[in-house]
Write a protein that holds these residues in place. Structure first.
Motif, mmCIF file in Angstrom:
data_model
loop_
_atom_site.group_PDB
_atom_site.id
_atom_site.type_symbol
_atom_site.label_atom_id
_atom_site.label_comp_id
_atom_site.label_asym_id
_atom_site.label_seq_id
_atom_site.Cartn_x
_atom_site.Cartn_y
_atom_site.Cartn_z
ATOM 1 N N HIS A 236 32.130 -9.629 -44.188
ATOM 2 C CA HIS A 236 32.895 -9.036 -45.280
ATOM 3 C C HIS A 236 33.190 -10.135 -46.299
ATOM 4 O O HIS A 236 33.539 -11.263 -45.921
ATOM 5 C CB HIS A 236 34.203 -8.444 -44.757
ATOM 6 C CG HIS A 236 34.003 -7.326 -43.782
ATOM 7 N ND1 HIS A 236 34.172 -6.000 -44.117
ATOM 8 C CD2 HIS A 236 33.630 -7.336 -42.476
ATOM 9 C CE1 HIS A 236 33.928 -5.242 -43.067
ATOM 10 N NE2 HIS A 236 33.593 -6.026 -42.053
ATOM 11 N N SER A 238 34.548 -11.057 -50.598
ATOM 12 C CA SER A 238 35.034 -10.682 -51.924
ATOM 13 C C SER A 238 35.440 -11.939 -52.675
ATOM 14 O O SER A 238 35.638 -13.002 -52.071
ATOM 15 C CB SER A 238 36.218 -9.712 -51.817
ATOM 16 O OG SER A 238 37.269 -10.292 -51.067
ATOM 17 N N ASN A 245 42.112 -9.561 -56.628
ATOM 18 C CA ASN A 245 40.788 -9.289 -56.090
ATOM 19 C C ASN A 245 39.871 -8.879 -57.241
ATOM 20 O O ASN A 245 40.026 -7.799 -57.812
ATOM 21 C CB ASN A 245 40.860 -8.183 -55.041
ATOM 22 C CG ASN A 245 39.530 -7.946 -54.341
ATOM 23 O OD1 ASN A 245 38.491 -8.438 -54.772
ATOM 24 N ND2 ASN A 245 39.570 -7.201 -53.253
ATOM 25 N N ARG A 323 35.974 -4.873 -50.835
ATOM 26 C CA ARG A 323 35.018 -5.911 -50.440
ATOM 27 C C ARG A 323 33.663 -5.284 -50.169
ATOM 28 O O ARG A 323 33.533 -4.052 -50.096
ATOM 29 C CB ARG A 323 35.512 -6.616 -49.177
ATOM 30 C CG ARG A 323 35.613 -5.707 -47.952
ATOM 31 C CD ARG A 323 36.515 -6.293 -46.876
ATOM 32 N NE ARG A 323 36.504 -5.524 -45.646
ATOM 33 C CZ ARG A 323 37.268 -4.464 -45.411
ATOM 34 N NH1 ARG A 323 38.092 -4.029 -46.356
ATOM 35 N NH2 ARG A 323 37.212 -3.832 -44.252
#
Length: 436
Positions: A236, A238, A245, A323
């Motif tokens: 995962h 991001s 984010n 993500r």
């Protein structure tokens, strides 16, 4: 330095393991008596790099290790012993370009210069096998399946693994039995890329040590048993800017920003070449086949777990959880190098404003060859040899790894592929000996 030395003294440490990895991700360790720790923290500890896979030549072998104090941990199964993960330096005091941890730090710096911080969350699956009189048996230690309870004989072992990982500062979030018999997964908290790569390599040797205490063997080989699911390392990932984010955009479909879409497109563009590092063994390509939940087709989607990149469902208000999950890497890889390559591929997609193809929500394993051709869906390499060919064609791989590691890695993996393709297996003898 004073603070860490006081902590070591309080923990009654007598020996210190200085750990690092070779280019293949194998943990290496040099043990020093604790009274040498202060000088190691100040000036480093010298070692011969010419004997480490992918490091230096004999005529330039002197290197030294500098402990990272943030990685200090007491090793619970050893007496009065602690460890530090180290960075590797040349005799001139420069970071060693072949140190996998440095390669990831270099890629992270490029992201930082663009205003981003990469967060990753790898999920490493593994098998527990029985031993008999100390000899490894190719037999899973239980008959349980996914999330099973009554037949899961690994619950107590996983709990002890949790205790050991906690001693290393690893924040475990979930422990469970996986799909295949004897297969397990222990997940830890999403964090910055270098920290989670440190945790991933730590998890592998910790789990092996705890399994050994129970007369078992923990293995991260991708496909140890034919005909059942193999072990993956879904990653995962991001990008953040401060606390924001950068993958999240409420106005977009899937809640994915243009940055996220460029990142996904970049990974899909380079993933066939990255496979030589993220799926690095001959055995890896016996996992990457249709029918066993492993991703084979270059695609992305939200719900579809047959896609190579999955977008976990957005929970309202939880923007930080937006993500992408890259599902093709396996736990035999070097996490430092795999993370570095995926990050560089994603940044390439962002910088060049790449757009991914349309998502595919259908079960890709049901697609025919004609369906795949019509939708222009490519596949992952079918072998390590094919992946190495892709690696040589993609300049981003060499740029990320650097000349030294790129050439050393190719050399090691070509030798592995040649050894495999020239080997005559028992399957071939059983299949052909009496027929021809």
């Amino acid at each position: 330095m004073t603070e860490i030395l006081e902590r070591v003294k309080k923990d009654n440490i007598k020996f210190v393991q200085l750990q690092f990895t070779d280019i293949l991700g194998v943990v290496k360790s040099l043990t020093i008596p604790v009274h040498h720790l202060e000088s190691s923290l100040k000036d480093g500890t010298w070692f011969d790099g010419s004997s480490i896979e992918g490091f230096t030549r004999i005529q330039e072998s002197d290197q030294f290790l500098k402990p990272d104090v943030s990685t200090y941990a007491v090793m619970p199964w050893l007496t009065n012993t602690a460890r530090f993960i180290c960075d590797v330096f040349t005799a001139d005091g420069d970071p060693f370009e072949g140190d996998p941890r440095y390669i990831l730090k270099r890629a992270v710096k490029e992201a930082n210069d663009m205003g981003f911080e990469l967060y990753t969350g790898p999920e490493l699956e593994f098998f527990l096998f029985k031993k008999e009189n100390g000899k490894l048996m190719p037999m899973p230690h239980d008959t349980a399946g996914y999330f099973d309870l009554t037949t899961d004989e690994g619950i107590k072992i996983r709990e002890q693994m949790y205790d050991a990982l906690s001693a290393f500062g690893i924040n475990v979030e979930a422990l469970h039995h996986e799909v295949a018999v004897g297969q397990h997964e222990i997940d830890f908290k999403y964090d910055t890329a270098v920290k989670t790569a440190d945790h991933a390599v730590t998890l592998r040797f910790v789990l092996k040590a705890i399994a050994n205490m129970h007369g078992l063997h923990a293995t991260f080989i991708p496909k140890p048993i034919a005909g059942i699911n193999g072990s993956g390392m879904h990653v995962h990932q991001s990008l953040f800017k401060g606390s924001q984010n950068m993958f999240f955009d409420e106005s977009k479909e899937y809640m994915l920003s243009d940055i996220a879409m460029g990142y996904i497109a970049g990974i899909l563009k380079h993933i066939r070449a990255i496979a030589a590092v993220s799926s690095p063994t001959v055995n890896s390509y016996k996992r990457l086949v249709p029918g066993y939940e492993a991703p084979v087709y270059l695609s992305w989607a939200r719900r579809n777990r047959s896609a190579l990149i999955r977008i976990p469902r957005y929970s309202k208000g939880n923007t930080k959880a937006t993500r992408c999950e890259v599902r093709c890497p396996d736990p035999s890889c070097n996490p430092y190098l795999a993370f570095a390559l995926m990050l560089k591929a994603g940044l390439d997609g962002i910088k060049n404003k790449l757009t991914p193809p349309a998502p595919v929500e259908e079960d890709l394993f049901e697609f025919t060859a004609a369906d795949l051709k019509e939708r222009n869906i490519a596949t992952m390499p079918g072998s390590l040899g094919e992946a190495l060919e892709e690696m040589e064609k993609d300049p981003l791989i060499k740029e990320t790894l650097g000349d030294h590691t790129y050439s050393k890695y190719l050399e090691a993996k070509r030798a592995e592929w040649d050894s495999y393709r020239l080997y005559v297996s028992q399957w071939e003898l059983d299949r052909y000996m009496e027929v021809f």
